[in-house]
Design a protein around this motif. Structure first.
Motif, PDB file in Angstrom:
ATOM      1  N   GLU A   1       0.825  -1.205   0.000  1.00 41.45           N
ATOM      2  CA  GLU A   1       0.000   0.000   0.000  1.00 41.45           C
ATOM      3  C   GLU A   1       0.864   1.262   0.000  1.00 41.45           C
ATOM      4  O   GLU A   1       0.548   2.235  -0.695  1.00 41.45           O
ATOM      5  N   GLU A   2       1.959   1.246   0.761  1.00 38.23           N
ATOM      6  CA  GLU A   2       2.842   2.409   0.783  1.00 38.23           C
ATOM      7  C   GLU A   2       3.531   2.612  -0.558  1.00 38.23           C
ATOM      8  O   GLU A   2       3.689   3.751  -1.030  1.00 38.23           O
ATOM      9  N   VAL A   3       3.946   1.524  -1.184  1.00 35.32           N
ATOM     10  CA  VAL A   3       4.573   1.628  -2.501  1.00 35.32           C
ATOM     11  C   VAL A   3       3.587   2.186  -3.518  1.00 35.32           C
ATOM     12  O   VAL A   3       3.919   3.049  -4.347  1.00 35.32           O
ATOM     13  N   LEU A   4       2.337   1.708  -3.467  1.00 33.06           N
ATOM     14  CA  LEU A   4       1.305   2.209  -4.372  1.00 33.06           C
ATOM     15  C   LEU A   4       1.046   3.697  -4.147  1.00 33.06           C
ATOM     16  O   LEU A   4       0.932   4.477  -5.112  1.00 33.06           O
ATOM     17  N   ALA A   5       0.960   4.109  -2.896  1.00 32.71           N
ATOM     18  CA  ALA A   5       0.717   5.521  -2.598  1.00 32.71           C
ATOM     19  C   ALA A   5       1.880   6.402  -3.049  1.00 32.71           C
ATOM     20  O   ALA A   5       1.672   7.501  -3.588  1.00 32.71           O
ATOM     21  N   GLN A   6       3.115   5.937  -2.858  1.00 36.32           N
ATOM     22  CA  GLN A   6       4.269   6.719  -3.294  1.00 36.32           C
ATOM     23  C   GLN A   6       4.319   6.860  -4.807  1.00 36.32           C
ATOM     24  O   GLN A   6       4.669   7.930  -5.332  1.00 36.32           O
ATOM     25  N   ARG A   7       3.961   5.794  -5.529  1.00 34.94           N
ATOM     26  CA  ARG A   7       3.999   5.862  -6.988  1.00 34.94           C
ATOM     27  C   ARG A   7       2.992   6.875  -7.522  1.00 34.94           C
ATOM     28  O   ARG A   7       3.312   7.705  -8.384  1.00 34.94           O
ATOM     29  N   TRP A   8       1.744   6.847  -6.991  1.00 33.25           N
ATOM     30  CA  TRP A   8       0.748   7.773  -7.492  1.00 33.25           C
ATOM     31  C   TRP A   8       0.966   9.188  -6.969  1.00 33.25           C
ATOM     32  O   TRP A   8       0.572  10.162  -7.614  1.00 33.25           O
ATOM     33  N   ALA A   9       1.594   9.316  -5.818  1.00 36.63           N
ATOM     34  CA  ALA A   9       1.965  10.653  -5.347  1.00 36.63           C
ATOM     35  C   ALA A   9       3.028  11.266  -6.258  1.00 36.63           C
ATOM     36  O   ALA A   9       2.998  12.469  -6.549  1.00 36.63           O
TER      37      ALA A   9
ATOM     38  N   ALA B   1      -4.156   4.152 -16.041  1.00 34.80           N
ATOM     39  CA  ALA B   1      -4.370   5.597 -16.128  1.00 34.80           C
ATOM     40  C   ALA B   1      -3.044   6.330 -16.005  1.00 34.80           C
ATOM     41  O   ALA B   1      -2.100   5.874 -15.338  1.00 34.80           O
ATOM     42  N   ALA B   2      -2.946   7.474 -16.666  1.00 34.39           N
ATOM     43  CA  ALA B   2      -1.734   8.290 -16.574  1.00 34.39           C
ATOM     44  C   ALA B   2      -1.677   9.057 -15.262  1.00 34.39           C
ATOM     45  O   ALA B   2      -0.633   9.120 -14.602  1.00 34.39           O
ATOM     46  N   TYR B   3      -2.800   9.644 -14.857  1.00 35.29           N
ATOM     47  CA  TYR B   3      -2.853  10.425 -13.632  1.00 35.29           C
ATOM     48  C   TYR B   3      -4.166  10.117 -12.905  1.00 35.29           C
ATOM     49  O   TYR B   3      -5.140   9.675 -13.523  1.00 35.29           O
ATOM     50  N   LEU B   4      -4.161  10.369 -11.606  1.00 37.87           N
ATOM     51  CA  LEU B   4      -5.334  10.186 -10.753  1.00 37.87           C
ATOM     52  C   LEU B   4      -5.702  11.542 -10.169  1.00 37.87           C
ATOM     53  O   LEU B   4      -4.851  12.224  -9.573  1.00 37.87           O
ATOM     54  N   TYR B   5      -6.959  11.922 -10.357  1.00 38.23           N
ATOM     55  CA  TYR B   5      -7.401  13.235  -9.892  1.00 38.23           C
ATOM     56  C   TYR B   5      -8.668  13.069  -9.069  1.00 38.23           C
ATOM     57  O   TYR B   5      -9.555  12.291  -9.436  1.00 38.23           O
TER      58      TYR B   5
ATOM     59  N   TRP C   1      -8.899   6.368  -1.063  1.00 34.33           N
ATOM     60  CA  TRP C   1      -7.723   6.628  -1.900  1.00 34.33           C
ATOM     61  C   TRP C   1      -7.071   5.320  -2.346  1.00 34.33           C
ATOM     62  O   TRP C   1      -6.668   5.190  -3.511  1.00 34.33           O
ATOM     63  N   GLN C   2      -6.977   4.355  -1.463  1.00 36.70           N
ATOM     64  CA  GLN C   2      -6.356   3.085  -1.822  1.00 36.70           C
ATOM     65  C   GLN C   2      -7.142   2.364  -2.914  1.00 36.70           C
ATOM     66  O   GLN C   2      -6.570   1.845  -3.874  1.00 36.70           O
ATOM     67  N   ILE C   3      -8.475   2.350  -2.800  1.00 33.51           N
ATOM     68  CA  ILE C   3      -9.299   1.690  -3.820  1.00 33.51           C
ATOM     69  C   ILE C   3      -9.177   2.419  -5.155  1.00 33.51           C
ATOM     70  O   ILE C   3      -9.068   1.798  -6.230  1.00 33.51           O
ATOM     71  N   ALA C   4      -9.179   3.744  -5.124  1.00 30.44           N
ATOM     72  CA  ALA C   4      -9.057   4.520  -6.360  1.00 30.44           C
ATOM     73  C   ALA C   4      -7.693   4.292  -7.022  1.00 30.44           C
ATOM     74  O   ALA C   4      -7.604   4.184  -8.257  1.00 30.44           O
ATOM     75  N   MET C   5      -6.630   4.172  -6.247  1.00 29.65           N
ATOM     76  CA  MET C   5      -5.301   3.945  -6.828  1.00 29.65           C
ATOM     77  C   MET C   5      -5.199   2.548  -7.435  1.00 29.65           C
ATOM     78  O   MET C   5      -4.577   2.375  -8.502  1.00 29.65           O
ATOM     79  N   ARG C   6      -5.781   1.566  -6.795  1.00 29.58           N
ATOM     80  CA  ARG C   6      -5.773   0.219  -7.383  1.00 29.58           C
ATOM     81  C   ARG C   6      -6.577   0.185  -8.684  1.00 29.58           C
ATOM     82  O   ARG C   6      -6.176  -0.457  -9.660  1.00 29.58           O
ATOM     83  N   ALA C   7      -7.704   0.902  -8.713  1.00 30.35           N
ATOM     84  CA  ALA C   7      -8.485   0.971  -9.946  1.00 30.35           C
ATOM     85  C   ALA C   7      -7.717   1.707 -11.044  1.00 30.35           C
ATOM     86  O   ALA C   7      -7.763   1.316 -12.222  1.00 30.35           O
TER      87      ALA C   7
END
Length: 401
Positions: A149-157, A259-263, A247-253
């Protein structure tokens, strides 16, 4: 004729013989001995020469010998200077240890020179250059340092920071944004009304702030055509989701649909997570006209009406839901739909919803003093009254749909 000899004869010249005493002769001989000793060399040679004196007692009387011996003593045993005598009498210092200084010498001695500061640094740098290289430090711990989860959050951040830098580079970081999910368009609008940046948008999911319910886009019938495809293994609706979980569910989706970016588009009632692609700063359409808010209003009112009719939510949750919808309509009237014909209608609907939220009593002294019955769940009469009022609002907005 031979001259007569005798003391009384007048013909013979008178000789005057000066008698000298023994002491005078001894002084003359002593001075001569001193001059001879000075010319001859060291006292040893003088002493040898004096030892070979003639045996006749007449030549050197006894007093003369005493005077000569005194002169020799003065020449041979001349006292040395006080400084030289102190140096001669002082014992030599040992070779291994330096001589100790006196108290006076220590007081007058100059202070030792300080070593410059950079000398130590230079010596340390030289030692570092000459020291052998250290072996590499290996970490044999196979446990992951960070969770998935932390790796996923860092990547999308990091991707969000990249998007912000691109917008800032083109002067659009502080511009307002608009989303038209019917057309799948997301734009940034400059203060003069011109579109400064544009991207294609797809709805990932939406999260209700009042009920903590997250709904995926493919399960929402009001956004058909702008949603992502169904993701295997991900439920269509989840209850009890907090902000971090949303936020976690949206990043996994967003990962699943590449997707290129998450807004995130926030409103007083809900959060909408969008997947952005094809960012461009040279849009084909430089203007943006928001679509009709009919679908947004009908969807929100229908959700509130169904929650009241099913009696699945407590009275506090229903009140917060209606109040949030009222604030959302006010926000849209001042933000996305300003300078349009929808401002007055949105304000009117927001005011009606605000009055309906106040009909639900809150636990407090004022409600008890007014004689209102406070219960965890809505009363049947109040629930029917709210449902009828919401139905009238739906009928009014349906005319524009």
């Amino acid at each position: 004729m031979p001259k007569p000899r005798g003391r009384g004869t007048s013909a013979e010249p008178r000789r005057t013989v000066k008698a000298s005493s023994g002491s005078a002769r001894a002084r003359r001989q002593g001075k001569a001995g001193e001059r001879a000793g000075a010319k001859a060399g060291p006292p040893a040679a003088l002493r040898d020469r004096q030892e070979r004196a003639p045996a006749s007692s007449r030549a050197r009387p006894r007093k003369a010998k005493a005077a000569t011996s005194l002169a020799e003593t003065a020449v041979v045993k001349r006292p040395a200077a006080p400084e030289k005598r102190a140096a001669a009498e002082r014992p030599a210092a040992p070779k291994g240890r330096p001589p100790r200084a006196r108290a006076g010498d220590q007081a007058s001695a100059a202070p030792p020179k300080r070593r410059p500061r950079n000398a130590k640094a230079k010596s340390g740098a030289d030692d570092a250059e000459l020291s052998p290289p250290r072996p590499p430090e290996l970490d044999w711990d196979d446990t992951p340092s960070e969770s998935a989860e932390e790796v996923l959050a860092q990547r999308w951040a990091a991707r969000g920071e990249e998007l912000f830098q691109q917008l800032e580079g083109h002067g659009a970081a502080l511009h307002e944004y608009r989303a038209d999910l019917k057309e799948g368009r997301f734009v940034w609008i400059a203060p003069n009304g011109r579109v400064s940046a544009e991207a294609s948008a797809r709805l990932l999911c939406s999260w209700s702030c009042a009920t903590s319910v997250l709904v995926m886009a493919w399960a929402d019938p009001l956004v058909s055509g702008a949603e992502i495809e169904r993701i295997d293994g991900m439920p269509a609706e989840q209850d009890g989701v907090d902000e971090q979980g949303a936020w976690q569910i949206a990043m996994r989706a967003a990962d699943a649909c590449n997707a290129a970016y998450l807004y995130r588009v926030s409103s007083p009632q809900a959060w909408y997570f969008l997947a952005l692609d094809g960012l461009t700063f040279s849009p084909k359409r430089t203007s943006f006209h928001p679509g009709a808010p009919v679908g947004l209003v009908l969807r929100a009112i229908g959700e509130v009406r169904e929650a009241i009719a099913s009696r699945a939510e407590p009275a506090d949750v229903v009140r917060d839901r209606i109040s949030a919808l009222s604030d959302s309509l006010f926000h849209q009237a001042r933000y996305a739909y300003r300078d349009t014909d929808w401002v007055a209608r949105l304000d009117r609907t927001g005011s009606c919803l605000s009055h309906l939220a106040k009909r639900i009593p809150r636990a407090g002294f004022s409600a008890i003093a007014a004689g209102q019955r406070i219960d965890e769940w809505l009363e049947r009469e109040l629930a029917l009254e709210l449902i009828n009022a919401l139905s009238l609002i739906e009928d009014e907005w349906s005319l524009f749909g």
